[in-house]
Write an enzyme that holds these catalytic residues in place. Structure first.
Site, PDB file in Angstrom:
ATOM      1  N   SER A 125       0.899  -1.331  -0.164  1.00 40.43           N
ATOM      2  CA  SER A 125       0.472   0.526   0.181  1.00 40.43           C
ATOM      3  C   SER A 125       1.159   1.361  -0.165  1.00 40.43           C
ATOM      4  O   SER A 125       1.756   1.344   0.512  1.00 40.43           O
ATOM      5  CB  SER A 125      -0.991   0.161   1.363  1.00 40.43           C
ATOM      6  OG  SER A 125      -1.844  -0.720   0.983  1.00 40.43           O
ATOM      7  N   GLU A 240      -3.383 -14.103   1.401  1.00 32.85           N
ATOM      8  CA  GLU A 240      -3.488 -12.992   3.733  1.00 32.85           C
ATOM      9  C   GLU A 240      -5.009 -12.885   4.046  1.00 32.85           C
ATOM     10  O   GLU A 240      -5.740 -13.259   4.825  1.00 32.85           O
ATOM     11  CB  GLU A 240      -3.075 -12.258   3.267  1.00 32.85           C
ATOM     12  CG  GLU A 240      -3.304 -10.469   3.873  1.00 32.85           C
ATOM     13  CD  GLU A 240      -2.766  -8.965   2.870  1.00 32.85           C
ATOM     14  OE1 GLU A 240      -2.450  -9.147   4.464  1.00 32.85           O
ATOM     15  OE2 GLU A 240      -2.144  -9.475   2.607  1.00 32.85           O
TER      16      GLU A 240
END
Length: 376
Positions: A125, A240
């Site tokens: 991110s 994830e």
């Protein structure tokens, strides 16, 4: 707890694990955050690895045991039932190397990652590229026999004490958004890497901003081919997002058992008992879905876009569960009288963002599972 009919081998494994947990679960509560929790988690990670409980479905060549994925679920299930700390979830980063790394990269990095001797973080991110990962602007420019990385990452979990980072950067600015990315293994101690902890509402500093200013990365640290970064990233987030892989189901089951015991008191109003029952239904629904996901993966295939369903269900369950806990406990959490209740509630608000927002997950389900047309 997950429920299915164990094979004789699974039953033996479960019994051995249960006996081990009875003698090795740490005494006292897990620290709520900061370096203390990092040290606690690392010690727990190393204890699990030392006695053969980490990397159950990883190849034996890299420290695993080569077992089917169901054994990972049994591990998370029994750890939750024992009230032990969560199974370390950072091993999902190793899946990128297992699927896309070279033999040399696997030999070099996977044993340390699995054993807990090397702590890893995930550099995906950015301030202007969260769930829209293809919009990232961090650059990795060719220089000599490698790359020079410049950019900025944010919300990077555990970066303050990580040794390595699986980072995605743009290596071909002229290519289409998804095709110009590459995944690299960056040493966090390299010159030019600066980590700034971000203090959260619950007081934790798990998340960090990472600044990269001319950081040199050898060409041999590219995972997959240059330009394969999107594919590597999607493999990583698929693992994830799965509650079976990172132990969410067992954590929620433990929380709902505690809540049910509190709600059973005569002084709890009927509305609280109904809310706890609703949270129990969501927890049970997630448990059954995890069993279905594990069944679909029993042939060894990696998770795909269906992991977005897992993520949506676990997000909804987590936020409902900890909201109900706050309602059931009244003012006590606000006064600091109920341990981690307020901490867990505040942390749960990020569940609909971490690992890709719920909006992104719904788009994946619509487009890749239901094959609905894109809106014009």
């Amino acid at each position: 707890m997950l429920t299915y009919e164990d094979s004789p081998q699974e039953a033996d494994f479960r019994a051995a694990l249960r006996a081990w947990l009875a003698g090795h679960t740490p005494a006292g509560p897990r620290p709520l955050g900061g370096p203390e929790r990092a040290a606690f988690d690392t010690a727990w990670h190393r204890a699990l690895f030392r006695d053969g409980w980490m990397g159950l479905s990883w190849p034996a060549d890299y420290g695993g045991r080569g077992l089917p994925p169901v054994y990972e679920a049994v591990l998370a299930d029994e750890v939750g039932a024992a009230g032990a700390p969560p199974v370390p979830h950072s091993a999902f980063l190793g899946r990128a190397l297992l699927h896309h790394g070279t033999a040399e990269q696997r030999r070099r990095f996977l044993p340390g990652l699995l054993s807990g001797e090397e702590i890893w973080c995930q550099g995906f991110s950015e301030p202007d590229a969260g769930s829209d990962l293809a919009a990232l602007s961090t650059r990795a420019e060719p220089a000599g026999t490698g790359y020079v990385v410049t950019g900025r990452k944010i919300w990077t979990s555990d970066a303050a004490w990580a040794d390595r980072c699986l980072l995605v950067a743009r290596t071909d600015p002229g290519a289409a958004r998804h095709r110009g990315l590459s995944a690299l293994v960056v040493d966090m101690g390299e010159p030019g890497v600066t980590v700034r902890p971000i203090r959260q509402a619950n007081g934790d500093e798990e998340f960090n901003e990472v600044l990269l200013d001319g950081v040199r990365v050898p060409a041999g640290r590219v995972v997959g081919r240059p330009g394969d970064g999107w594919r590597v990233a999607m493999t990583t987030v698929a693992y994830e997002r799965g509650p079976a892989d990172i132990g969410f189901s067992s954590r929620y089951a433990r929380a709902i058992r505690r809540l049910a015991g509190q709600a059973a008191h005569a002084d709890r109003p009927p509305a609280v008992r109904r809310a706890v029952a609703r949270a129990f239904v969501h927890t049970e629904m997630l448990r059954l879905h995890v069993l279905r996901s594990l069944s679909a993966r029993s042939d060894g295939a990696p998770p795909g876009p269906e992991s977005s369903v897992d993520k949506l269900l676990s997000t909804r369950t987590e936020q409902l569960l900890y909201q109900v806990a706050m309602d059931a406990l009244g003012t006590a959490p606000l006064l600091g009288d109920e341990g981690p209740a307020l901490f867990d509630y505040l942390y749960s608000r990020a569940a609909s963002i971490a690992g890709g927002t719920s909006q992104i997950q719904r788009s994946i389900v619509a487009e890749r599972l239901l094959h609905l047309p894109r809106a014009r």
